[in-house]
Scaffold this motif. Structure first.
Motif, PDB file in Angstrom:
ATOM      1  N   ILE A 157       4.303 -10.954   3.065  1.00 43.11           N
ATOM      2  CA  ILE A 157       4.344 -10.794   1.607  1.00 43.11           C
ATOM      3  C   ILE A 157       5.038  -9.455   1.437  1.00 43.11           C
ATOM      4  O   ILE A 157       4.462  -8.403   1.722  1.00 43.11           O
ATOM      5  CB  ILE A 157       2.932 -10.809   1.005  1.00 43.11           C
ATOM      6  CG1 ILE A 157       2.339 -12.212   1.144  1.00 43.11           C
ATOM      7  CG2 ILE A 157       2.966 -10.367  -0.464  1.00 43.11           C
ATOM      8  CD1 ILE A 157       0.930 -12.361   0.625  1.00 43.11           C
ATOM      9  N   LEU A 158       6.304  -9.490   1.046  1.00 42.40           N
ATOM     10  CA  LEU A 158       7.151  -8.295   1.141  1.00 42.40           C
ATOM     11  C   LEU A 158       7.549  -7.750  -0.219  1.00 42.40           C
ATOM     12  O   LEU A 158       8.258  -6.753  -0.280  1.00 42.40           O
ATOM     13  CB  LEU A 158       8.424  -8.624   1.938  1.00 42.40           C
ATOM     14  CG  LEU A 158       8.233  -9.043   3.403  1.00 42.40           C
ATOM     15  CD1 LEU A 158       9.567  -9.385   4.036  1.00 42.40           C
ATOM     16  CD2 LEU A 158       7.555  -7.924   4.181  1.00 42.40           C
ATOM     17  N   ASN A 159       7.144  -8.421  -1.271  1.00 46.58           N
ATOM     18  CA  ASN A 159       7.504  -7.910  -2.594  1.00 46.58           C
ATOM     19  C   ASN A 159       6.242  -7.681  -3.415  1.00 46.58           C
ATOM     20  O   ASN A 159       5.545  -8.622  -3.784  1.00 46.58           O
ATOM     21  CB  ASN A 159       8.453  -8.886  -3.298  1.00 46.58           C
ATOM     22  CG  ASN A 159       8.892  -8.326  -4.641  1.00 46.58           C
ATOM     23  OD1 ASN A 159       8.308  -8.639  -5.667  1.00 46.58           O
ATOM     24  ND2 ASN A 159       9.880  -7.461  -4.644  1.00 46.58           N
ATOM     25  N   SER A 162       6.201  -9.261  -7.214  1.00 44.57           N
ATOM     26  CA  SER A 162       5.898 -10.688  -7.371  1.00 44.57           C
ATOM     27  C   SER A 162       4.467 -10.976  -6.933  1.00 44.57           C
ATOM     28  O   SER A 162       3.796 -11.835  -7.505  1.00 44.57           O
ATOM     29  CB  SER A 162       6.901 -11.560  -6.627  1.00 44.57           C
ATOM     30  OG  SER A 162       6.998 -11.118  -5.316  1.00 44.57           O
ATOM     31  N   ASN A 163       3.982 -10.224  -5.950  1.00 49.15           N
ATOM     32  CA  ASN A 163       2.594 -10.445  -5.543  1.00 49.15           C
ATOM     33  C   ASN A 163       1.639 -10.010  -6.650  1.00 49.15           C
ATOM     34  O   ASN A 163       0.623 -10.659  -6.899  1.00 49.15           O
ATOM     35  CB  ASN A 163       2.281  -9.698  -4.243  1.00 49.15           C
ATOM     36  CG  ASN A 163       1.106 -10.296  -3.517  1.00 49.15           C
ATOM     37  OD1 ASN A 163       0.972 -11.530  -3.459  1.00 49.15           O
ATOM     38  ND2 ASN A 163       0.221  -9.470  -3.010  1.00 49.15           N
ATOM     39  N   LEU A 249       6.302 -15.984   0.060  1.00 46.84           N
ATOM     40  CA  LEU A 249       6.296 -15.668   1.490  1.00 46.84           C
ATOM     41  C   LEU A 249       7.721 -15.473   2.015  1.00 46.84           C
ATOM     42  O   LEU A 249       8.651 -16.157   1.586  1.00 46.84           O
ATOM     43  CB  LEU A 249       5.650 -16.795   2.298  1.00 46.84           C
ATOM     44  CG  LEU A 249       4.151 -17.007   2.167  1.00 46.84           C
ATOM     45  CD1 LEU A 249       3.680 -18.051   3.192  1.00 46.84           C
ATOM     46  CD2 LEU A 249       3.362 -15.718   2.346  1.00 46.84           C
ATOM     47  N   ALA A 250       7.834 -14.557   2.969  1.00 42.77           N
ATOM     48  CA  ALA A 250       9.072 -14.396   3.739  1.00 42.77           C
ATOM     49  C   ALA A 250       8.733 -14.849   5.153  1.00 42.77           C
ATOM     50  O   ALA A 250       7.752 -14.373   5.736  1.00 42.77           O
ATOM     51  CB  ALA A 250       9.505 -12.940   3.730  1.00 42.77           C
ATOM     52  N   TYR A 281      -0.080  -5.155  -3.069  1.00 39.75           N
ATOM     53  CA  TYR A 281      -0.153  -4.981  -1.617  1.00 39.75           C
ATOM     54  C   TYR A 281       0.841  -5.897  -0.910  1.00 39.75           C
ATOM     55  O   TYR A 281       1.178  -6.967  -1.403  1.00 39.75           O
ATOM     56  CB  TYR A 281      -1.581  -5.246  -1.114  1.00 39.75           C
ATOM     57  CG  TYR A 281      -2.476  -4.054  -1.364  1.00 39.75           C
ATOM     58  CD1 TYR A 281      -2.647  -3.081  -0.390  1.00 39.75           C
ATOM     59  CD2 TYR A 281      -3.083  -3.872  -2.596  1.00 39.75           C
ATOM     60  CE1 TYR A 281      -3.420  -1.954  -0.633  1.00 39.75           C
ATOM     61  CE2 TYR A 281      -3.857  -2.756  -2.848  1.00 39.75           C
ATOM     62  CZ  TYR A 281      -4.023  -1.795  -1.859  1.00 39.75           C
ATOM     63  OH  TYR A 281      -4.774  -0.677  -2.111  1.00 39.75           O
ATOM     64  N   ASN A 282       1.295  -5.432   0.235  1.00 35.37           N
ATOM     65  CA  ASN A 282       2.153  -6.223   1.125  1.00 35.37           C
ATOM     66  C   ASN A 282       1.390  -6.462   2.417  1.00 35.37           C
ATOM     67  O   ASN A 282       0.482  -5.694   2.753  1.00 35.37           O
ATOM     68  CB  ASN A 282       3.422  -5.439   1.514  1.00 35.37           C
ATOM     69  CG  ASN A 282       4.502  -5.414   0.431  1.00 35.37           C
ATOM     70  OD1 ASN A 282       5.627  -5.020   0.692  1.00 35.37           O
ATOM     71  ND2 ASN A 282       4.174  -5.815  -0.788  1.00 35.37           N
ATOM     72  N   ALA A 283       1.757  -7.505   3.122  1.00 37.99           N
ATOM     73  CA  ALA A 283       1.219  -7.709   4.466  1.00 37.99           C
ATOM     74  C   ALA A 283       2.319  -8.331   5.312  1.00 37.99           C
ATOM     75  O   ALA A 283       3.109  -9.139   4.816  1.00 37.99           O
ATOM     76  CB  ALA A 283       0.014  -8.626   4.439  1.00 37.99           C
TER      77      ALA A 283
END
Ligand code: HSE
Length: 437
Positions: A157-159, A162-163, A249-250, A281-283
């Protein structure tokens, strides 16, 4: 020890975050580097706006070349964003034998090769930790911590924007536009937020991760991208009824001769680890052939978190300078090899399970027409919901399928979109992370 001098180009959100950290934590940084790390000059077109930082005004200039040409500056941080000017400034700084730090993911994803080659040719470091995952030191983990491994898969989750939007729509039932405005007000979104919500920002970051994982820049345009801007609150509600939530998702997987690389909204089971990554948050989940699964989590956007990553690169480079080392690790953490660039698998060949939301007239035989077309393409239905609930004048029919090939789904959609019993375009969302329990 002589101080290490920093020049900054771009005094916006990230630049101000980096300056704040360099000033607030100067004692800690001095101890970690073994020398003072000093801000020598900051360039920005706007040197009037108060950034809430008490600063000697003489450090400010509107002329970026004053940073690039200052013989006393060791490290130039390009934090202005954009591509053309930023690239010219970075190349000029490298040619002046300055080490460079940047947060510019668009520039690296689309023109990184030229910059990596220049940095290697002039034997300077190019740090870009802040380009992926905000405050999460994920590039350092990939370059160093996982360097013994063949990277088998990446799921991120890189953005943050959008999250954040999806979280607010899911948890509070907010309309898309209201959630977007909140993200802008909180400073997570790019300006304009188009690149956040259409998947481009996450694809830039995925391109950087893949480049380091495989040691070659990837053709950015070949990464499949679908954004969250077409989702409606009902998709989020239906996903919930099936036991899933929707995340942007990426994804990447090593297929041996090719690499899977795609960014799109995906339904993930609500008990999946990615389903519980919320707000900004990103993961990033990365699987190495010997390390097994590893997971990195943190704030993916914002002044402080991104500033932390920028300053971590400055510190890494300052330590090198202090030890008399020019460049420690090449930008992509591989010695250049003649191997061809990474080839990305066409999206049509990717197999996943799917969610379909059809907008249909409510009359007998509609379901059998739909399932007939899906069946002809070998797409097997796992579950169906049809409620009497009218949505924009038609009835939603929602289906989950078993795994199907992208090209088969596209063929089915072409036929489905010609059915007169369907009143609108069909919404398609891929399902990832296994079946919901
Ligand atoms: N706009 C980005 C995001 C942050 O929302 O994640 C900077 O990369």
């Amino acid at each position: 020890m002589q101080p290490i001098n920093i020049g900054i180009i771009g005094f916006g959100t990230v630049g101000a975050g980096a300056v704040e950290i360099l000033l607030n934590n100067k004692d800690i940084i001095r101890n970690r580097v073994g020398a003072d790390v000093i801000i020598r000059r900051i360039a920005d077109l706007d040197i009037q706006t108060d950034r809430g930082i008490s600063l000697d005004k003489d450090l400010l200039t509107t002329d970026a070349m004053k940073v690039i040409n200052d013989p006393d500056i060791h490290i130039v941080a390009e934090l202005m964003g954009g591509t053309d000017k930023a690239k010219a400034y970075i190349l000029a700084a490298i040619q002046n034998k300055k080490h460079v730090v940047t947060a510019n993911k668009a520039l690296l994803a689309e023109h990184g090769n030229e910059l990596y080659q220049a940095a290697e040719a002039y034997q300077v470091s190019l740090g870009f930790e802040a380009s992926v995952g905000g405050g999460i030191p994920v590039l350092r983990a990939l370059r160093e911590g996982l360097s013994a491994n063949r990277i088998q898969s990446i799921m991120g989750i890189l953005n943050g924007t959008s999250n954040y939007i999806l979280t607010r729509m899911t948890q509070k039932g907010l309309a898309y536009d209201i959630a977007v405005q909140e993200a802008i007000d909180l400073g997570y979104a790019e300006d304009p937020p188009t690149l956040d919500v259409d998947g481009t920002d996450a694809a830039h970051k995925l391109a950087i991760l893949i480049s380091i994982a495989f040691g070659h820049p990837v053709p950015f345009g070949d990464i499949y991208r679908q954004g969250i801007d077409q989702l409606i609150p009902e998709d989020i509600a239906f996903a919930g009824e099936f036991g899933y939530c929707i995340k942007l998702l990426a994804l990447s997987r090593d297929l041996g001769d090719r690499v899977e690389a795609r960014v799109h909204p995906a339904m993930v089971p609500t008990d999946h680890i990615m389903a519980n990554v919320n707000e900004a948050y990103n993961a990033i989940y990365m699987e190495g052939d010997f390390s097994g699964p590893t997971l990195y989590y943190g704030l993916g956007a914002g002044r402080k978190a991104t500033g932390s990553a920028v300053v971590s690169d400055m510190i890494a480079i300052a330590r090198q300078i202090r030890q008399g080392v020019n460049t420690l690790i090449p930008p992509l953490a591989h010695v250049r090899s003649p191997e061809p660039a990474v080839t990305i698998q066409p999206i049509d060949e990717v197999n996943t399970a799917y969610y379909f939301r059809f907008s249909a007239v409510d009359k007998p035989g509609v379901l059998s027409k739909i399932s007939g077309i899906l069946g002809e393409q070998g797409i097997s239905i796992a579950s169906v919901i049809q409620k009497g609930r009218k949505l924009l004048g038609s009835v939603p029919i929602v289906m989950l399928t078993h795994e199907a090939k992208g090209s088969h789904v596209n063929k089915a959609l072409t036929q489905l979109n010609q059915l007169d019993v369907l009143t609108d375009k069909t919404m398609v969302i891929r399902v990832e992370g296994g079946e919901s329990t």
